[in-house]
Write an enzyme that holds these catalytic residues in place. Structure first.
Site, short mmCIF file in Angstrom:
data_model
loop_
_atom_site.label_atom_id
_atom_site.label_comp_id
_atom_site.label_asym_id
_atom_site.label_seq_id
_atom_site.Cartn_x
_atom_site.Cartn_y
_atom_site.Cartn_z
N ASN A 187 -2.44 19.05 -1.72
CA ASN A 187 -3.45 18.36 -0.92
C ASN A 187 -3.14 18.40 0.58
OD1 ASN A 187 -3.92 15.33 0.33
ND2 ASN A 187 -5.72 16.19 -0.66
N GLN A 211 7.28 3.96 3.85
CA GLN A 211 5.87 3.55 3.89
C GLN A 211 5.68 2.27 4.71
OE1 GLN A 211 3.78 5.56 1.57
NE2 GLN A 211 2.17 4.87 2.95
N GLY A 240 -2.92 8.31 -4.17
CA GLY A 240 -2.31 9.53 -4.72
C GLY A 240 -1.04 9.91 -3.98
N ASP A 241 -0.33 10.85 -4.54
CA ASP A 241 0.83 11.50 -3.89
C ASP A 241 1.07 12.77 -4.72
OD1 ASP A 241 3.09 11.03 -1.79
OD2 ASP A 241 4.21 11.59 -3.57
N LYS A 296 5.58 3.37 8.32
CA LYS A 296 4.40 4.22 8.53
C LYS A 296 3.13 3.37 8.59
CE LYS A 296 4.20 7.71 5.76
NZ LYS A 296 3.94 8.64 4.66
N SER A 320 -6.90 5.68 3.83
CA SER A 320 -6.89 4.79 2.66
C SER A 320 -7.20 3.37 3.09
CB SER A 320 -5.53 4.82 1.97
OG SER A 320 -5.44 5.90 1.08
N LYS A 336 0.86 -1.19 0.00
CA LYS A 336 0.00 0.00 0.00
C LYS A 336 0.88 1.22 0.00
CE LYS A 336 -3.96 2.10 0.46
NZ LYS A 336 -3.68 2.78 -0.81
N THR A 350 -4.58 13.44 5.31
CA THR A 350 -3.17 13.62 5.65
C THR A 350 -2.97 14.94 6.40
OG1 THR A 350 -2.65 12.41 3.64
CG2 THR A 350 -0.83 13.52 4.74
N LYS A 357 5.33 1.90 -3.19
CA LYS A 357 5.22 3.25 -3.74
C LYS A 357 5.49 3.17 -5.23
CE LYS A 357 4.58 7.55 -2.28
NZ LYS A 357 3.84 8.09 -1.14
#
Ligand code: NDP
Length: 455
Positions: free
Chosen positions: A248, A119, A173-174, A122, A387, A98, A217, A134
């Protein structure tokens, strides 16, 4: 820890990093991310030999796999373009891979490896069952028409779809990938597979998206700061804040701060930063949203629109005076000199909405000054947490209310904070959140890796 053990940990870290740098040439951001983690993990690993004997660090710094593919697409004038793209599937010990997708000209395999590595830790901290990955491309969406972005997303998904899925790998998204791009990517996946499944998050509300995902976020970063400040029995209300970025994460960080009564002075983009004389009002925020989310405009326009907004071309906001600092743009945007300047100007807490925005010198300055410093893998985990909640809603074929998701987000940020305190408390009232987040995330993933046997 005794001086001897500290020296052993340092020597082991240096030796381990030599190997990482040798095996991953030309990937400085990956080296930096690994160094930041290993530096804090090594003493813990020396004290827990089972992790050392099983070569856990070696295993966690080697991706499960990296998929590399070409994206060929056509612009509005009929010209053919070729971009490079990757999906780094770093570790799936505690759940399907993810992590977001980034579309930016600076993207390389090394950038995505650093992000995928972060990630893993996290996602483990969120307490949800998510592995780490990622992806992205060196495609530059700036200045491209909607149709061009759509054609690029369709070509990108045509390269990626066979490697992902609701139980395999779930992108989101990023930078450069927002609601518009996620929708095009989802549409193409459906077309190619004939499946309607939660294989990407950040979808529109009418086709499987979760309430609060857009805000998660930014809101989560502010909730994390509330938890940090509560350690010292203080709150956000009335405090001055500076935010970098205006995408964002930054927008919803500003929104939550404003709603909690903080005075937000700045936002930035790659052209410079703006300062709002007496702090953001609802009117400034509404304009910023329309400017960035609808028109994809530049911050110079904000200074033209409001007489109390000043634009500083080519500069970052770190020279401003504020108690709370939120770097929400990109990696390595805050160096040692900037960090020390912020501390001198009275900063009491820093929470990273972006991934690795503070370089190693900057982190050292914050920790040496005993500023409350929340690294991205803890402070910005609210995005991936929601998410994860979107995945759960998709699997249940249910949609939860905004209030329900927001409350769960707050609970998750509080739990992340608790893990940081558990593993990062120095016993004298200071919490080293870097150590806490790294050790907390590591323990969960490492134990799962060990339990599942050699692989
Ligand atoms: P967006 O694309 O929405 O916004 C990015 C912002 O950062 C823009 O203001 C952009 O300015 C600025 N920026 C990007 N690159 C640079 C650069 N090289 N120099 C200066 N400014 C730059 O991205 P997000 O808000 O989604 O992401 C921001 C950060 O937060 C990233 O580090 C991302 O990895 C991290 N993050 C995002 C999550 C999410 O849910 N979206 C989750 C967790 C972390 P300009 O428009 O001028 O390029």
């Amino acid at each position: 820890m005794s001086e001897d053990l500290t020296q052993v940990a340092k020597t082991r870290t240096d030796k381990f990093m030599e190997g990482v740098i040798w095996r991953n040439p030309g990937q400085p951001e990956f080296h930096q991310a690994v160094h930041e983690v290993v530096e804090w993990l090594m003493p813990f690993i020396l004290a827990n030999p089972r992790y050392q004997e099983s070569k856990l660090l070696e295993r966690l710094t080697e991706p499960d796999r990296v998929v590399s593919f070409r994206v060929t697409w056509e612009d509005d004038a009929g010209q053919v373009h070729v971009n490079r793209a990757w999906r780094v599937q770093m570790n799936n010990a505690i759940g399907a891979y993810k992590g977001g997708l980034r579309f930016h000209p600076s993207v390389t395999e090394g950038t995505l490896k650093f992000l995928a590595f972060e990630q893993v830790f996290k996602n483990a901290l969120t307490t949800l069952p998510m592995g780490g990955g990622k992806g992205g491309s060196n495609f530059n969406p700036k200045g491209r028409s909607d149709r061009e972005v759509m054609r690029f997303c369709q070509a990108f998904m045509t390269g990626l779809y066979r490697f992902i899925g609701a139980n395999v790998d779930v992108p989101a998204g990023d930078i450069g990938v927002g609601g518009r791009e996620v929708s095009y990517l989802f549409g193409q996946y459906r077309r190619l597979t004939n499946q309607f499944e939660g294989m990407i998050t950040g979808k529109g509300l009418s086709f499987g998206g979760s309430p609060i995902r857009t805000e998660a976020t930014g809101y989560g970063t502010v909730y994390f700061v509330q938890n940090m400040l509560a350690e010292r029995d203080i709150g956000v209300e009335g405090r001055t804040a500076i935010v970098s970025g205006s995408g964002n994460v930054a927008i919803y960080c500003v929104e939550k701060l404003l709603h909690l009564g903080a005075k937000v002075l700045t936002v930035s983009d790659s052209g410079g930063y703006v300062r709002v004389k007496d702090g953001f009002t609802e009117e400034h925020l509404a304009y910023l949203k329309e400017l960035k989310e609808a028109r994809r405009g530049r911050l110079t326009e904000m200074a033209e629109k409001f007489s109390d907004v000043e634009h500083f071309a080519g500069q970052k906001p770190w020279g401003e005076t504020a108690e709370l600092v939120f770097p929400c743009a990109t990696q390595n945007e805050l160096d040692g000199a900037a960090a020390c300047q912020l501390v001198e100007n009275g900063a009491i807490a820093v929470a990273e909405g972006a991934n690795m925005p503070t370089d190693l010198d900057g982190i050292k300055c914050f920790l040496d000054s005993k500023v409350m410093y929340g690294p991205g893998k803890a402070a910005n985990a609210g995005g991936v947490a929601v998410s994860g909640l979107e995945q759960t809603q998709n699997a249940q074929r249910m949609s939860w209310s905004r209030e329900e998701v927001d409350k769960t987000l707050r609970d998750i940020m509080a739990k992340i904070h608790t893990q940081c305190v558990t593993y990062g408390h120095d016993g004298n009232g200071y919490v080293n959140y870097v150590k806490g987040a790294n050790v907390g995330g590591f323990v969960k993933v490492a134990d799962a890796v060990l339990a599942c046997g050699l692989m």
